[in-house]
Design a protein around this motif. Structure first.
Motif, PDB file in Angstrom:
ATOM      1  N   ILE A   1      51.602 -30.368   6.901  1.00 53.06           N
ATOM      2  CA  ILE A   1      52.977 -30.118   5.932  1.00 53.06           C
ATOM      3  C   ILE A   1      54.131 -30.356   6.704  1.00 53.06           C
ATOM      4  O   ILE A   1      55.016 -30.863   6.480  1.00 53.06           O
ATOM      5  CB  ILE A   1      52.812 -28.664   5.427  1.00 53.06           C
ATOM      6  CG1 ILE A   1      51.609 -28.418   4.475  1.00 53.06           C
ATOM      7  CG2 ILE A   1      54.346 -28.359   4.675  1.00 53.06           C
ATOM      8  CD1 ILE A   1      51.550 -29.176   3.148  1.00 53.06           C
ATOM      9  N   PHE A   2      54.094 -29.725   8.215  1.00 54.69           N
ATOM     10  CA  PHE A   2      55.082 -29.861   9.107  1.00 54.69           C
ATOM     11  C   PHE A   2      55.599 -31.019   9.394  1.00 54.69           C
ATOM     12  O   PHE A   2      56.486 -31.568   9.871  1.00 54.69           O
ATOM     13  CB  PHE A   2      55.050 -29.071  10.199  1.00 54.69           C
ATOM     14  CG  PHE A   2      55.194 -27.434   9.651  1.00 54.69           C
ATOM     15  CD1 PHE A   2      56.322 -27.250   9.312  1.00 54.69           C
ATOM     16  CD2 PHE A   2      54.481 -26.656  10.374  1.00 54.69           C
ATOM     17  CE1 PHE A   2      56.490 -25.782   9.194  1.00 54.69           C
ATOM     18  CE2 PHE A   2      54.505 -25.229  10.041  1.00 54.69           C
ATOM     19  CZ  PHE A   2      55.552 -24.770   9.395  1.00 54.69           C
ATOM     20  N   THR A   3      54.380 -32.095   9.346  1.00 54.05           N
ATOM     21  CA  THR A   3      54.550 -33.496   9.820  1.00 54.05           C
ATOM     22  C   THR A   3      55.065 -34.383   8.513  1.00 54.05           C
ATOM     23  O   THR A   3      55.366 -35.818   8.919  1.00 54.05           O
ATOM     24  CB  THR A   3      53.494 -34.067  10.568  1.00 54.05           C
ATOM     25  OG1 THR A   3      52.144 -33.833   9.676  1.00 54.05           O
ATOM     26  CG2 THR A   3      53.164 -33.286  11.888  1.00 54.05           C
ATOM     27  N   LEU A   4      55.042 -33.961   7.238  1.00 54.15           N
ATOM     28  CA  LEU A   4      55.597 -34.678   6.041  1.00 54.15           C
ATOM     29  C   LEU A   4      56.941 -35.028   6.418  1.00 54.15           C
ATOM     30  O   LEU A   4      57.528 -34.377   7.130  1.00 54.15           O
ATOM     31  CB  LEU A   4      55.041 -34.226   4.859  1.00 54.15           C
ATOM     32  CG  LEU A   4      53.455 -34.011   4.521  1.00 54.15           C
ATOM     33  CD1 LEU A   4      53.359 -33.126   3.436  1.00 54.15           C
ATOM     34  CD2 LEU A   4      52.849 -35.324   4.361  1.00 54.15           C
TER      35      LEU A   4
ATOM     36  N   PRO B   1      62.247 -32.470   3.908  1.00 53.71           N
ATOM     37  CA  PRO B   1      62.616 -32.043   2.492  1.00 53.71           C
ATOM     38  C   PRO B   1      64.009 -32.829   1.746  1.00 53.71           C
ATOM     39  O   PRO B   1      64.805 -32.676   2.714  1.00 53.71           O
ATOM     40  CB  PRO B   1      62.679 -30.619   2.265  1.00 53.71           C
ATOM     41  CG  PRO B   1      61.727 -30.259   3.497  1.00 53.71           C
ATOM     42  CD  PRO B   1      62.002 -31.232   4.809  1.00 53.71           C
ATOM     43  N   ASP B   2      64.077 -33.225   0.704  1.00 55.21           N
ATOM     44  CA  ASP B   2      65.491 -33.314   0.418  1.00 55.21           C
ATOM     45  C   ASP B   2      66.489 -32.044   0.151  1.00 55.21           C
ATOM     46  O   ASP B   2      66.040 -31.110   0.307  1.00 55.21           O
ATOM     47  CB  ASP B   2      65.244 -34.198  -0.840  1.00 55.21           C
ATOM     48  CG  ASP B   2      64.563 -35.394  -0.970  1.00 55.21           C
ATOM     49  OD1 ASP B   2      64.524 -36.066   0.195  1.00 55.21           O
ATOM     50  OD2 ASP B   2      63.812 -35.767  -1.959  1.00 55.21           O
ATOM     51  N   GLU B   3      67.521 -32.378  -0.438  1.00 53.50           N
ATOM     52  CA  GLU B   3      68.458 -31.382  -0.689  1.00 53.50           C
ATOM     53  C   GLU B   3      68.089 -30.325  -1.660  1.00 53.50           C
ATOM     54  O   GLU B   3      68.630 -29.290  -1.687  1.00 53.50           O
ATOM     55  CB  GLU B   3      69.918 -32.005  -0.957  1.00 53.50           C
ATOM     56  CG  GLU B   3      69.827 -32.510  -2.147  1.00 53.50           C
ATOM     57  CD  GLU B   3      71.075 -33.589  -2.463  1.00 53.50           C
ATOM     58  OE1 GLU B   3      71.879 -32.933  -3.500  1.00 53.50           O
ATOM     59  OE2 GLU B   3      71.454 -34.327  -1.841  1.00 53.50           O
TER      60      GLU B   3
ATOM     61  N   HIS C   1      57.070 -26.159   2.879  1.00 56.47           N
ATOM     62  CA  HIS C   1      57.470 -25.916   4.352  1.00 56.47           C
ATOM     63  C   HIS C   1      57.477 -24.308   4.405  1.00 56.47           C
ATOM     64  O   HIS C   1      57.010 -23.738   5.505  1.00 56.47           O
ATOM     65  CB  HIS C   1      58.666 -26.404   4.884  1.00 56.47           C
ATOM     66  CG  HIS C   1      58.767 -27.935   4.821  1.00 56.47           C
ATOM     67  ND1 HIS C   1      58.674 -28.958   3.671  1.00 56.47           N
ATOM     68  CD2 HIS C   1      58.454 -28.765   6.049  1.00 56.47           C
ATOM     69  CE1 HIS C   1      58.515 -30.216   3.976  1.00 56.47           C
ATOM     70  NE2 HIS C   1      58.313 -29.989   5.647  1.00 56.47           N
ATOM     71  N   HIS C   2      58.052 -23.560   3.686  1.00 59.48           N
ATOM     72  CA  HIS C   2      58.328 -22.221   3.365  1.00 59.48           C
ATOM     73  C   HIS C   2      56.799 -21.563   3.433  1.00 59.48           C
ATOM     74  O   HIS C   2      56.482 -20.773   3.983  1.00 59.48           O
ATOM     75  CB  HIS C   2      58.954 -21.691   2.153  1.00 59.48           C
ATOM     76  CG  HIS C   2      60.463 -22.023   2.554  1.00 59.48           C
ATOM     77  ND1 HIS C   2      61.492 -21.747   1.695  1.00 59.48           N
ATOM     78  CD2 HIS C   2      61.191 -22.902   3.418  1.00 59.48           C
ATOM     79  CE1 HIS C   2      62.626 -22.039   2.123  1.00 59.48           C
ATOM     80  NE2 HIS C   2      62.473 -22.771   3.257  1.00 59.48           N
ATOM     81  N   SER C   3      56.085 -22.164   2.640  1.00 55.73           N
ATOM     82  CA  SER C   3      54.501 -21.657   2.231  1.00 55.73           C
ATOM     83  C   SER C   3      53.775 -21.770   3.560  1.00 55.73           C
ATOM     84  O   SER C   3      53.036 -20.786   3.975  1.00 55.73           O
ATOM     85  CB  SER C   3      53.944 -22.466   1.133  1.00 55.73           C
ATOM     86  OG  SER C   3      54.646 -22.050  -0.094  1.00 55.73           O
TER      87      SER C   3
ATOM     88  N   ILE D   1      60.362 -23.782  13.704  1.00 51.55           N
ATOM     89  CA  ILE D   1      59.994 -23.060  12.592  1.00 51.55           C
ATOM     90  C   ILE D   1      58.721 -22.517  13.145  1.00 51.55           C
ATOM     91  O   ILE D   1      58.594 -21.192  12.826  1.00 51.55           O
ATOM     92  CB  ILE D   1      59.686 -23.885  11.499  1.00 51.55           C
ATOM     93  CG1 ILE D   1      61.027 -24.135  10.781  1.00 51.55           C
ATOM     94  CG2 ILE D   1      59.090 -22.907  10.291  1.00 51.55           C
ATOM     95  CD1 ILE D   1      60.711 -25.048   9.499  1.00 51.55           C
ATOM     96  N   LEU D   2      57.766 -23.153  13.647  1.00 53.22           N
ATOM     97  CA  LEU D   2      56.578 -22.413  14.012  1.00 53.22           C
ATOM     98  C   LEU D   2      56.623 -21.568  15.266  1.00 53.22           C
ATOM     99  O   LEU D   2      55.944 -20.536  15.165  1.00 53.22           O
ATOM    100  CB  LEU D   2      55.397 -23.709  14.658  1.00 53.22           C
ATOM    101  CG  LEU D   2      55.027 -24.373  13.785  1.00 53.22           C
ATOM    102  CD1 LEU D   2      54.191 -25.708  14.217  1.00 53.22           C
ATOM    103  CD2 LEU D   2      54.053 -23.583  12.629  1.00 53.22           C
TER     104      LEU D   2
END
Length: 299
Positions: free
Chosen positions: A208-211, A214-216, A224-226, A267-268
């Motif tokens: 997920i973190f390497t996708l 995110p847009d605005e 990402h939050h999940s 974040i991690l």
């Protein structure tokens, strides 16, 4: 209208035979009759208070769901059947014997083999209900659910425009892990299944973190939050065992020299700092200091 009548009549222990009638209609070859009956059964399953429908009638509804699910069944019929199953799972606490549980999981697995995102969303809604309601009953299925999540998320090369499915997949694992965190905090003496699949969970979050960034739009941040929430739960469950693995993922993200990856590495790192520290605090402090210095070097 029929659902509203059922809500009142079922409380008086009456009119359950309507379920048998609707099940028979749902097995009709006429697609319009079939859809009408399934929609009515879904409304009944949704509106009637869980626990009121007797177990034998729940069994009949499950049989109807099985008959109307699979790759050779019309898409709309599949969606209605899975909708019924999602509500049925909430109602059948005493009904979740191993054989019935395995039938439900079999229906979901067959649905997931259909190449359609709407079907996948409804299927993972069912998995979420299983994870929410039946943690202890799923002890033999946790690995299957986690590996299924990994398989689906591994097939994604970038953050899709609609992140609903992605977030739902993560929420299934969060539901299992949150139950384990609660049990740990209450000092329950039982097996904790997530720790046996920590490598898979970390891989899933790392994906997920390497996708793409995110847009605005706020909804794009949900996966990402999940993933962050899942990492926090994992640290609480596994303590020191998992910290080294997460710090390794942080280093990998930093080595990409990409601003997005550095943001996600932070974040991690925050996930570790924001959770309960393991007992070996000196060793952990040394590891975090080393990782912090690495992060500063890349910023």
């Amino acid at each position: 209208c029929i659902s509203a009548i059922c809500c009142e009549e079922f409380k008086q222990n009456q009119w359950f035979e309507i379920i048998t009638t609707l099940n028979n209609i749902a097995c009709n070859d006429d697609i319009n009759f079939k859809l009408s009956a399934l929609t009515t059964l879904k409304n009944i399953s949704q509106d009637v208070t869980p626990g009121i429908i007797p177990q034998n009638y729940l069994g009949e509804i499950l049989f109807t769901v099985m008959k109307n699910s699979g790759s050779n069944i019309d898409l709309k019929v599949n969606l209605e059947a899975l909708g019924i199953l999602g509500f049925l799972i909430q109602s059948c606490k005493d009904f979740m014997q191993d054989d019935r549980k395995n039938l439900i999981i079999d229906v979901i697995m067959k649905a997931l083999s259909i190449n359609n995102e709407e079907i996948h969303i409804e299927s993972f809604k069912c998995i979420y209900e299983l994870c929410k309601c039946y943690y202890f009953e799923l002890k033999d299925n946790v690995g299957q659910i986690i590996n299924l999540a990994v398989m689906f998320i591994d097939s994604i090369n970038k953050l899709p425009d609609d992140t609903k499915l992605l977030t739902l997949i993560l929420e299934c694992i969060i539901c299992l892990s949150s139950t384990e965190v609660f049990l740990i905090e209450k000092n329950w003496n039982c097996n904790y299944y997530i720790k046996y699949f920590k490598n898979e969970v970390i891989h899933l979050c790392y994906k997920i973190f390497t996708l793409r960034q995110p847009d605005e739009y706020e909804d794009d941040y949900l996966p990402h939050h999940s993933a962050s929430t899942l990492m926090e739960n994992l640290v609480k469950i596994c303590d020191y065992d998992v910290v080294e693995l997460i710090l390794g993922q942080i280093t990998e993200l930093l080595q990409t020299n990409n601003n997005i990856s550095i943001d996600n590495a932070l974040i991690l790192f925050y996930c570790i700092l924001d959770t309960r520290l393991p007992e070996n605090k000196v060793k952990l402090a040394n590891m975090l200091t080393e990782s912090y210095n690495t992060i500063i070097g890349y910023i």
